[in-house]
Design a protein around this motif. Structure first.
Motif, PDB file in Angstrom:
ATOM      1  N   ARG A  15       0.870  -1.191  -0.119  1.00 12.15           N
ATOM      2  CA  ARG A  15       0.184   0.030   0.003  1.00 12.15           C
ATOM      3  C   ARG A  15       0.828   1.471  -0.011  1.00 12.15           C
ATOM      4  N   PHE A  16       2.152   1.184   0.397  1.00 12.28           N
ATOM      5  CA  PHE A  16       2.977   2.400   0.489  1.00 12.28           C
ATOM      6  C   PHE A  16       4.114   2.350  -0.202  1.00 12.28           C
ATOM      7  N   CYS A  17       4.493   1.467  -1.430  1.00 11.46           N
ATOM      8  CA  CYS A  17       5.548   1.436  -2.129  1.00 11.46           C
ATOM      9  C   CYS A  17       5.000   0.668  -3.317  1.00 11.46           C
ATOM     10  N   ASN A  18       5.996   0.190  -4.164  1.00 10.34           N
ATOM     11  CA  ASN A  18       5.704  -0.606  -5.345  1.00 10.34           C
ATOM     12  C   ASN A  18       6.022  -2.175  -5.325  1.00 10.34           C
ATOM     13  N   ASN A  19       6.481  -2.405  -4.358  1.00  8.08           N
ATOM     14  CA  ASN A  19       6.821  -3.788  -3.925  1.00  8.08           C
ATOM     15  C   ASN A  19       5.613  -4.654  -3.916  1.00  8.08           C
ATOM     16  N   HIS A  20       5.724  -5.919  -4.237  1.00  7.75           N
ATOM     17  CA  HIS A  20       4.727  -6.828  -4.365  1.00  7.75           C
ATOM     18  C   HIS A  20       4.901  -8.059  -3.304  1.00  7.75           C
ATOM     19  N   ILE A  21       4.060  -8.459  -2.360  1.00  9.38           N
ATOM     20  CA  ILE A  21       4.104  -9.256  -1.313  1.00  9.38           C
ATOM     21  C   ILE A  21       3.057 -10.629  -1.443  1.00  9.38           C
ATOM     22  N   LYS A  22       3.570 -11.987  -0.904  1.00  7.45           N
ATOM     23  CA  LYS A  22       2.454 -12.820  -0.897  1.00  7.45           C
ATOM     24  C   LYS A  22       1.429 -12.567   0.262  1.00  7.45           C
ATOM     25  N   VAL A  23       0.174 -12.981   0.027  1.00  5.48           N
ATOM     26  CA  VAL A  23      -0.534 -12.865   1.097  1.00  5.48           C
ATOM     27  C   VAL A  23      -1.395 -13.867   1.239  1.00  5.48           C
ATOM     28  N   LYS A  24      -1.901 -14.608   2.233  1.00  2.00           N
ATOM     29  CA  LYS A  24      -2.747 -15.527   2.506  1.00  2.00           C
ATOM     30  C   LYS A  24      -4.269 -15.253   2.001  1.00  2.00           C
ATOM     31  N   PRO A  25      -4.920 -15.922   1.142  1.00  2.00           N
ATOM     32  CA  PRO A  25      -6.359 -15.503   0.639  1.00  2.00           C
ATOM     33  C   PRO A  25      -7.219 -15.113   1.823  1.00  2.00           C
ATOM     34  N   LYS A  26      -7.375 -15.521   3.120  1.00  2.00           N
ATOM     35  CA  LYS A  26      -8.062 -15.289   3.978  1.00  2.00           C
ATOM     36  C   LYS A  26      -7.880 -13.794   4.209  1.00  2.00           C
ATOM     37  N   TYR A  27      -6.652 -13.173   4.289  1.00  2.00           N
ATOM     38  CA  TYR A  27      -6.437 -11.770   4.290  1.00  2.00           C
ATOM     39  C   TYR A  27      -7.113 -10.985   3.241  1.00  2.00           C
ATOM     40  N   ILE A  28      -7.075 -11.253   1.903  1.00  3.00           N
ATOM     41  CA  ILE A  28      -7.507 -10.564   0.675  1.00  3.00           C
ATOM     42  C   ILE A  28      -9.183 -10.456   1.059  1.00  3.00           C
ATOM     43  N   GLU A  29      -9.845 -11.153   1.804  1.00  3.70           N
ATOM     44  CA  GLU A  29     -11.358 -11.179   2.054  1.00  3.70           C
ATOM     45  C   GLU A  29     -11.494  -9.866   3.248  1.00  3.70           C
ATOM     46  N   ASP A  30     -10.400  -9.925   4.149  1.00  2.00           N
ATOM     47  CA  ASP A  30     -10.681  -9.035   5.099  1.00  2.00           C
ATOM     48  C   ASP A  30     -10.422  -7.435   4.682  1.00  2.00           C
ATOM     49  N   GLU A  31     -11.607  -6.556   4.854  1.00  2.00           N
ATOM     50  CA  GLU A  31     -11.453  -5.088   4.574  1.00  2.00           C
ATOM     51  C   GLU A  31     -10.571  -4.502   5.399  1.00  2.00           C
ATOM     52  N   THR A  32     -10.192  -4.839   6.704  1.00  2.00           N
ATOM     53  CA  THR A  32      -9.514  -4.071   7.541  1.00  2.00           C
ATOM     54  C   THR A  32      -8.026  -4.326   7.382  1.00  2.00           C
ATOM     55  N   TYR A  33      -7.560  -5.291   6.686  1.00  3.73           N
ATOM     56  CA  TYR A  33      -6.219  -5.480   6.569  1.00  3.73           C
ATOM     57  C   TYR A  33      -5.599  -4.897   5.369  1.00  3.73           C
ATOM     58  N   TYR A  34      -4.361  -4.313   5.731  1.00  9.85           N
ATOM     59  CA  TYR A  34      -3.641  -3.530   4.655  1.00  9.85           C
ATOM     60  C   TYR A  34      -2.264  -4.157   4.322  1.00  9.85           C
ATOM     61  N   CYS A  35      -1.770  -4.288   3.075  1.00  6.58           N
ATOM     62  CA  CYS A  35      -0.663  -4.770   2.719  1.00  6.58           C
ATOM     63  C   CYS A  35       0.404  -3.977   2.965  1.00  6.58           C
ATOM     64  N   ARG A  36       1.777  -4.368   3.612  1.00  6.24           N
ATOM     65  CA  ARG A  36       3.105  -3.565   3.876  1.00  6.24           C
ATOM     66  C   ARG A  36       3.910  -4.576   3.571  1.00  6.24           C
ATOM     67  N   CYS A  37       5.035  -4.398   2.835  1.00 11.40           N
ATOM     68  CA  CYS A  37       6.175  -5.144   2.625  1.00 11.40           C
ATOM     69  C   CYS A  37       6.910  -4.899   3.759  1.00 11.40           C
ATOM     70  N   TYR A  38       7.964  -5.603   3.751  1.00  7.04           N
ATOM     71  CA  TYR A  38       8.955  -5.821   4.851  1.00  7.04           C
ATOM     72  C   TYR A  38       9.649  -4.228   5.245  1.00  7.04           C
ATOM     73  N   LYS A  39      10.168  -3.962   4.037  1.00  6.11           N
ATOM     74  CA  LYS A  39      10.739  -2.456   4.103  1.00  6.11           C
ATOM     75  C   LYS A  39       9.848  -1.216   4.836  1.00  6.11           C
ATOM     76  N   CYS A  40       8.551  -1.328   4.200  1.00  8.85           N
ATOM     77  CA  CYS A  40       7.554  -0.250   4.913  1.00  8.85           C
ATOM     78  C   CYS A  40       7.334  -0.597   6.281  1.00  8.85           C
ATOM     79  N   ALA A  41       7.175  -1.999   6.736  1.00 13.11           N
ATOM     80  CA  ALA A  41       6.730  -2.334   7.757  1.00 13.11           C
ATOM     81  C   ALA A  41       7.997  -2.010   9.082  1.00 13.11           C
ATOM     82  N   ASN A  42       9.095  -1.939   8.668  1.00  9.45           N
ATOM     83  CA  ASN A  42      10.203  -1.742   9.570  1.00  9.45           C
ATOM     84  C   ASN A  42      10.490  -0.384   9.593  1.00  9.45           C
ATOM     85  N   SER A  43       9.784   0.529   8.668  1.00  7.74           N
ATOM     86  CA  SER A  43      10.190   1.961   8.829  1.00  7.74           C
ATOM     87  C   SER A  43       9.244   2.947   9.608  1.00  7.74           C
TER      88      SER A  43
END
Length: 81
Positions: A7-35
């Motif tokens: 959500r914060f940069c152009n990287n792509h990450i693998k996500v479990k299907p159960k998180y895709i259905e969750d509307e409150t989940y947001y994707c963060r790559c490792y780099k963004c999560a540690n910043s």
């Protein structure tokens, strides 16, 4: 597993299907999560102890736990009490 764009940069990450259905989940790559999160995504809680480079009463530097939340996982439990 499906790959989603961070959500914060152009990287792509693998996500479990159960998180895709969750509307409150947001994707963060490792780099963004540690910043440091942007102000909109930063926890609104206050630091309660004196730590390294932090004073009592400073704003928490953690990411919010879900979309629409104002607190990280740790402060969310304190606010409910």
């Amino acid at each position: 597993m499906p790959r989603l764009k961070c959500r914060f940069c152009n990287n792509h990450i693998k996500v479990k299907p159960k998180y895709i259905e969750d509307e409150t989940y947001y994707c963060r790559c490792y780099k963004c999560a540690n910043s440091t999160p942007p102000d909109d995504w930063r926890c609104q809680g206050e630091v309660t102890t004196n730590g390294i480079n932090r004073n009592k009463g400073d704003r928490c530097k953690q990411w919010v736990s879900r979309v629409g939340d104002n607190y990280c996982h740790n402060h969310k439990g304190q606010v409910k009490e």
